[in-house]
Design an enzyme around this catalytic site. Sequence first.
Site, mmCIF file in Angstrom:
data_model
loop_
_atom_site.group_PDB
_atom_site.id
_atom_site.type_symbol
_atom_site.label_atom_id
_atom_site.label_comp_id
_atom_site.label_asym_id
_atom_site.label_seq_id
_atom_site.Cartn_x
_atom_site.Cartn_y
_atom_site.Cartn_z
ATOM 1 N N GLU A 141 35.004 26.920 -22.342
ATOM 2 C CA GLU A 141 34.137 26.468 -23.443
ATOM 3 C C GLU A 141 33.267 25.300 -22.953
ATOM 4 O O GLU A 141 33.754 24.423 -22.233
ATOM 5 C CB GLU A 141 35.042 25.976 -24.586
ATOM 6 C CG GLU A 141 34.310 25.351 -25.762
ATOM 7 C CD GLU A 141 35.245 24.635 -26.745
ATOM 8 O OE1 GLU A 141 36.285 24.072 -26.309
ATOM 9 O OE2 GLU A 141 34.933 24.640 -27.940
ATOM 10 N N ASN A 156 28.501 27.110 -30.860
ATOM 11 C CA ASN A 156 29.388 26.950 -29.701
ATOM 12 C C ASN A 156 29.688 28.376 -29.214
ATOM 13 O O ASN A 156 30.464 29.106 -29.826
ATOM 14 C CB ASN A 156 30.662 26.220 -30.150
ATOM 15 C CG ASN A 156 31.527 25.802 -28.983
ATOM 16 O OD1 ASN A 156 31.396 26.333 -27.884
ATOM 17 N ND2 ASN A 156 32.443 24.880 -29.230
ATOM 18 N N LYS A 213 31.470 30.664 -31.870
ATOM 19 C CA LYS A 213 32.758 30.151 -32.376
ATOM 20 C C LYS A 213 32.796 30.090 -33.909
ATOM 21 O O LYS A 213 31.940 29.456 -34.531
ATOM 22 C CB LYS A 213 32.994 28.758 -31.785
ATOM 23 C CG LYS A 213 34.336 28.125 -32.110
ATOM 24 C CD LYS A 213 34.460 26.814 -31.319
ATOM 25 C CE LYS A 213 35.804 26.149 -31.457
ATOM 26 N NZ LYS A 213 35.888 24.942 -30.583
ATOM 27 N N GLU A 230 32.944 18.561 -33.839
ATOM 28 C CA GLU A 230 32.359 19.917 -33.766
ATOM 29 C C GLU A 230 31.725 20.327 -35.086
ATOM 30 O O GLU A 230 30.707 21.008 -35.095
ATOM 31 C CB GLU A 230 33.426 20.932 -33.353
ATOM 32 C CG GLU A 230 33.769 20.839 -31.892
ATOM 33 C CD GLU A 230 34.542 22.052 -31.420
ATOM 34 O OE1 GLU A 230 34.012 23.169 -31.494
ATOM 35 O OE2 GLU A 230 35.697 21.871 -30.992
ATOM 36 N N CYS A 273 38.147 28.456 -27.865
ATOM 37 C CA CYS A 273 39.117 27.378 -28.086
ATOM 38 C C CYS A 273 39.944 27.519 -29.366
ATOM 39 O O CYS A 273 40.880 28.285 -29.426
ATOM 40 C CB CYS A 273 38.415 26.022 -28.022
ATOM 41 S SG CYS A 273 39.611 24.679 -27.884
ATOM 42 N N ASN A 298 38.608 23.386 -24.634
ATOM 43 C CA ASN A 298 38.648 21.948 -24.300
ATOM 44 C C ASN A 298 39.633 21.366 -25.300
ATOM 45 O O ASN A 298 39.275 21.116 -26.460
ATOM 46 C CB ASN A 298 37.301 21.265 -24.542
ATOM 47 C CG ASN A 298 36.243 21.558 -23.494
ATOM 48 O OD1 ASN A 298 35.870 20.707 -22.701
ATOM 49 N ND2 ASN A 298 35.726 22.786 -23.520
HETATM 50 N N1 CDT Z 1 37.468 22.568 -28.602
HETATM 51 C C1 CDT Z 1 38.420 22.812 -29.517
HETATM 52 O O1 CDT Z 1 38.281 23.679 -30.351
HETATM 53 N N2 CDT Z 1 39.498 22.012 -29.464
HETATM 54 C C2 CDT Z 1 40.542 22.113 -30.444
HETATM 55 C C3 CDT Z 1 41.126 20.787 -30.693
HETATM 56 C C4 CDT Z 1 41.799 20.775 -31.973
HETATM 57 S S1 CDT Z 1 42.075 19.170 -32.574
HETATM 58 C C5 CDT Z 1 40.645 18.768 -33.444
HETATM 59 C C6 CDT Z 1 41.643 23.083 -30.039
HETATM 60 O O2 CDT Z 1 42.016 23.909 -30.867
HETATM 61 O O3 CDT Z 1 42.180 22.999 -28.947
#
Ligand code: CDT
Length: 309
Positions: free
Chosen positions: A46, A106, A123, A142, A168, A193
């Site tokens: 991502e 995204n 996304k 985000e 993600c 990420n």
């Molecule tokens: N990039 C991304 O979607 N990261 C989320 C972090 C969640 S906490 C706000 C994840 O699901 O890993």
Amino acid sequence: MRKLTVAAAQLGPIQKAESREVVVKRMLALLDDARGKGADLVVYPELALTTFFPRWYMTDQTEVDTWFESEMPNAATQPLFDAAAKANIALSIGYAELTPDGHHFNTQILTDKTGKIVGKYRKVHLPGHVEFDTERAFQHLEKRYFEPGDLGFPVFRALGGIFGMMVCNDRRWPESYRVMGLQGVEMIVLGYNTPSVNSQKSVEGPEQRLFHNRLSVQAGAYQNSTFVVAVAKAGDEDGHPLIGGSLIVDPNGVILAEAKTEGDELLVATVDLDDTKFGKDTIFDFKRHRRIEHYGRITSQTGVVLPPE
Ligand code: CDT
């Protein structure tokens, strides 16, 4: 037999000051490694071209837009597309997409082996918040910078199989896998990420976060009898650590390969897409076993409705 060699190209950290050109050089090195190992497809994480910028609070939309790509490929990524086409390798890459009519997504794309984009996913499950949150140890904006994806969860015929993508946070939601499972998906590729610590609960550290990553991906693979390739951007970005733990998982939910570092690292697995058939024809034969008359809440309700007291 439908053999495919897939490579998960985990990227180590990208600092805020680092340019796309520098990152693409690292992506090219991983591609070259993958070529030597006979890969048909290389999957990058991502927001692969930049730091995870949603951790930074910005109010100037011109500044926000500097993190987005308005074309793909573009000047920075063309060398990667060219090298992949020359090596006869398909790519999947995550990036922040700014559309010609001004929408922000995204996004993850899939190319064929000539570098032509044959699939796009935006996304759907955007985590985090819109405004600066003083209660959090760090920000996850985000919901401020992206709109929820408008393409659903499409699948694509490519490389002799049926491919889907997620990004993600989507991997934590069984709905993401199932909508693609219902279209016969055989390999889901995704990037992530994931901060190593929960910004709202500091005791939730990297071990638990790696556990949730494996749990979600392995369950999604098994319950839909599909391969899943999950690729991290990992390591310390300007003092903000991200988990590694990239995985290639088979349709039984078994891990075929797992990253050992938080740096640039290539995982490779040769799989047979026909191995998705058994689960799809037996325990997860959806046509025979699903009971949609009992699933109405899944699409008619978002929040929890408690039973009467
Ligand atoms: N990039 C991304 O979607 N990261 C989320 C972090 C969640 S906490 C706000 C994840 O699901 O890993």
